[in-house]
Design an enzyme around this catalytic site. Structure first.
Site, PDB file in Angstrom:
ATOM      1  N   ASP A  84       0.871  -1.180   0.000  1.00 49.20           N
ATOM      2  CA  ASP A  84       0.000   0.000   0.000  1.00 49.20           C
ATOM      3  C   ASP A  84       0.908   1.230   0.000  1.00 49.20           C
ATOM      4  O   ASP A  84       2.090   1.134   0.302  1.00 49.20           O
ATOM      5  CB  ASP A  84      -0.883  -0.009   1.266  1.00 49.20           C
ATOM      6  CG  ASP A  84      -1.760   1.239   1.384  1.00 49.20           C
ATOM      7  OD1 ASP A  84      -2.302   1.675   0.353  1.00 49.20           O
ATOM      8  OD2 ASP A  84      -1.886   1.779   2.486  1.00 49.20           O
ATOM      9  N   SER A  85       0.331   2.396  -0.288  1.00 50.47           N
ATOM     10  CA  SER A  85       1.089   3.648  -0.221  1.00 50.47           C
ATOM     11  C   SER A  85       1.535   3.954   1.210  1.00 50.47           C
ATOM     12  O   SER A  85       2.455   4.729   1.409  1.00 50.47           O
ATOM     13  CB  SER A  85       0.237   4.797  -0.742  1.00 50.47           C
ATOM     14  OG  SER A  85      -0.944   4.901   0.035  1.00 50.47           O
ATOM     15  N   CYS A 100     -11.158   3.210  -0.491  1.00 54.89           N
ATOM     16  CA  CYS A 100      -9.827   3.581  -0.006  1.00 54.89           C
ATOM     17  C   CYS A 100      -9.614   2.754   1.256  1.00 54.89           C
ATOM     18  O   CYS A 100     -10.517   2.699   2.110  1.00 54.89           O
ATOM     19  CB  CYS A 100      -9.762   5.077   0.298  1.00 54.89           C
ATOM     20  SG  CYS A 100      -8.265   5.582   1.167  1.00 54.89           S
ATOM     21  N   HIS A 153      -8.124   3.237   3.853  1.00 56.27           N
ATOM     22  CA  HIS A 153      -8.221   3.953   5.132  1.00 56.27           C
ATOM     23  C   HIS A 153      -9.663   4.033   5.645  1.00 56.27           C
ATOM     24  O   HIS A 153      -9.892   4.125   6.849  1.00 56.27           O
ATOM     25  CB  HIS A 153      -7.743   5.399   4.973  1.00 56.27           C
ATOM     26  CG  HIS A 153      -6.272   5.603   5.109  1.00 56.27           C
ATOM     27  ND1 HIS A 153      -5.371   5.234   4.141  1.00 56.27           N
ATOM     28  CD2 HIS A 153      -5.529   6.163   6.113  1.00 56.27           C
ATOM     29  CE1 HIS A 153      -4.151   5.579   4.535  1.00 56.27           C
ATOM     30  NE2 HIS A 153      -4.219   6.136   5.720  1.00 56.27           N
ATOM     31  N   GLU A 173      -5.221   9.931   9.606  1.00 54.94           N
ATOM     32  CA  GLU A 173      -3.828   9.874  10.059  1.00 54.94           C
ATOM     33  C   GLU A 173      -3.603  10.810  11.258  1.00 54.94           C
ATOM     34  O   GLU A 173      -2.713  10.578  12.070  1.00 54.94           O
ATOM     35  CB  GLU A 173      -2.877  10.179   8.906  1.00 54.94           C
ATOM     36  CG  GLU A 173      -3.132   9.222   7.740  1.00 54.94           C
ATOM     37  CD  GLU A 173      -1.908   8.616   7.099  1.00 54.94           C
ATOM     38  OE1 GLU A 173      -0.899   9.318   6.970  1.00 54.94           O
ATOM     39  OE2 GLU A 173      -1.965   7.420   6.721  1.00 54.94           O
ATOM     40  N   CYS A 229      -4.160  -1.208  -2.107  1.00 58.33           N
ATOM     41  CA  CYS A 229      -4.261   0.250  -2.250  1.00 58.33           C
ATOM     42  C   CYS A 229      -5.129   0.491  -3.466  1.00 58.33           C
ATOM     43  O   CYS A 229      -4.835  -0.011  -4.555  1.00 58.33           O
ATOM     44  CB  CYS A 229      -2.852   0.815  -2.462  1.00 58.33           C
ATOM     45  SG  CYS A 229      -2.811   2.549  -2.965  1.00 58.33           S
TER      46      CYS A 229
END
Lengths: 267, 267
Positions: free
Chosen positions: A11-12, A185, A187, A153, A74
């Site tokens: 993933d990024s 996504c 996240h 984040e 991702c």
């Protein structure tokens, strides 16, 4: 190929750990090597060419570590790089978009589906194309939510600004009368409760992670690559930068603690 | 060194254009070559080693283009890389932190100074050290504001969520009774009005860009490097990714339009 070799997951950054969490749950015998490109996160606003270049570097690294299959955990990398990566590599590569689209197509009753993701994922229209391949008369409403990743984040999962921003982004999705919304996504599962309150409780939220783990299981089995022995699974986590942050924040995504994060520089 | 050579200016992305804006205003005869590392933005959350590595690559590129001096128009890169870059290069290199700290030290009456910036800049304590070098008995209150850059890049300069988030970050700064606050990130001048409303109208907001342009002027003169001819200035903008976004968003920062953005891949 050694059936006890690890699955490579990348993933990024740390978002892909929500996919690892499901892999661990559904495939307890499998070892996992995770690479988070924290030195170059986020991929969302970056161009397709750049995301493809980064993805190729990561795949080459994972292959050098002897992985037997790769999960692109991702959405942006799946949207921009999956076809090329499959073309160029002779091992199974699973993305997050096909499984998510399939789950959405199965869940919707009204054939009105919402997709939320980064600017790159939404611009690629990869979910829309895949959902319409499965349900040709579906209506797909896509919405980029670029502030969700920074909010997560920052750790602001259920704060006033997060709720206000979710209302700004998601009111149009709710007004489009969708009955299933893809969390496009890795996240976003961490914002499930805020997102659910804005779009309404009767809207199904599709978390690609579950479906991706299911597809990985099937792919390993059909390629005779599933690990045969139990109690041998081991997990390695590698980040391209700031391993302390990865260690600290990663727990939120993985749902269990991470002992150690190695650092590897790419590019 | 050719006095008509351009000044090299770099930033992790587009924020450094607020410094270019001041350079153009104060030094109308100087040509500028700007590099925005949009493929690897943001630098704020990244480790000092990674930011130093990226900064070295950019300086090597700018030197290959024949610049006569370099302005590090990024607070995080200044915090983590300026001493090493000066050590390793034989041309004048100007950062944004010394000028900003000097302006803050000159502006404060109560010797209570606030500093706001990215996580990396605040963690480095670079402003605090520099302000205390100039005013040993100063009290410095630092606050990281990681969501400001994504909010600005989303274009939400004066929206409800931005005001709410500014209140969260800046109420402690206001309560610390500071009378000068350093905008320790080149993006932040775009939030001046929101920030001003939260910290109070009697608090001086220090924009490093102005002071950095002044220091650049002095450095060029004292090194006999200032451009002698008028009407010869030309501007080049280079981004490592997504030049269209740079073109579109850059205008907000530069205050005038950008005709063309070239793309150069580093790393």
């Amino acid at each position: 190929m050694d059936r006890s070799a690890p699955i490579g997951v990348f993933d990024s950054g740390i978002g892909g750990l929500t996919v690892v969490r499901e892999l661990v749950k559904q495939l307890p015998n499998e070892s996992i090597l995770y690479f988070g490109d924290t030195a170059r996160v986020p991929y969302g606003p970056k161009s397709p060419d750049t995301v493809l270049r980064y993805s190729r570097e990561i795949v080459a690294f994972l292959r050098s570590q002897g992985v037997k299959a790769i999960v692109v955990a991702c959405n942006t990398a799946t949207a921009h790089a999956l076809p090329a990566l499959r073309e160029e590599n002779d091992l199974p590569i699973i993305g997050v978009i096909e499984p998510g689209a399939r789950a959405a197509a199965a869940a919707t009753r009204t054939k009105r589906v919402g997709v939320i993701g980064t600017a790159g994922t939404v611009k690629s229209a990869a979910y829309e194309k895949e959902i319409k391949r499965l349900l040709p008369d579906a209506f797909v409403f896509s919405q980029a939510c670029p502030l969700f990743v920074p909010l997560i984040e920052e750790g602001w999962m259920d704060e006033d600004p997060t709720r206000l921003i979710a209302e700004r982004y998601l009111t149009p999705v709710a007004e489009a009368n969708t009955d299933a919304v893809v969390l496009g996504c890795t996240h976003y599962p961490l914002l499930k409760s805020v997102i659910g309150r804005v779009v309404g409780r009767d809207v199904r939220l599709i978390d690609s992670a579950e479906e991706t783990a299911r597809e990985t299981a099937g792919t390993l089995r059909s390629n005779n690559l599933d690990a045969e022995r139990a109690d041998q699974a081991c997990y390695r986590f590698i980040a391209s930068d700031a391993p302390e942050t990865f260690l600290r924040v990663g727990q939120r995504f993985l749902g269990s603690s991470i002992d150690r994060v190695e650092t590897v520089t790419l590019g």
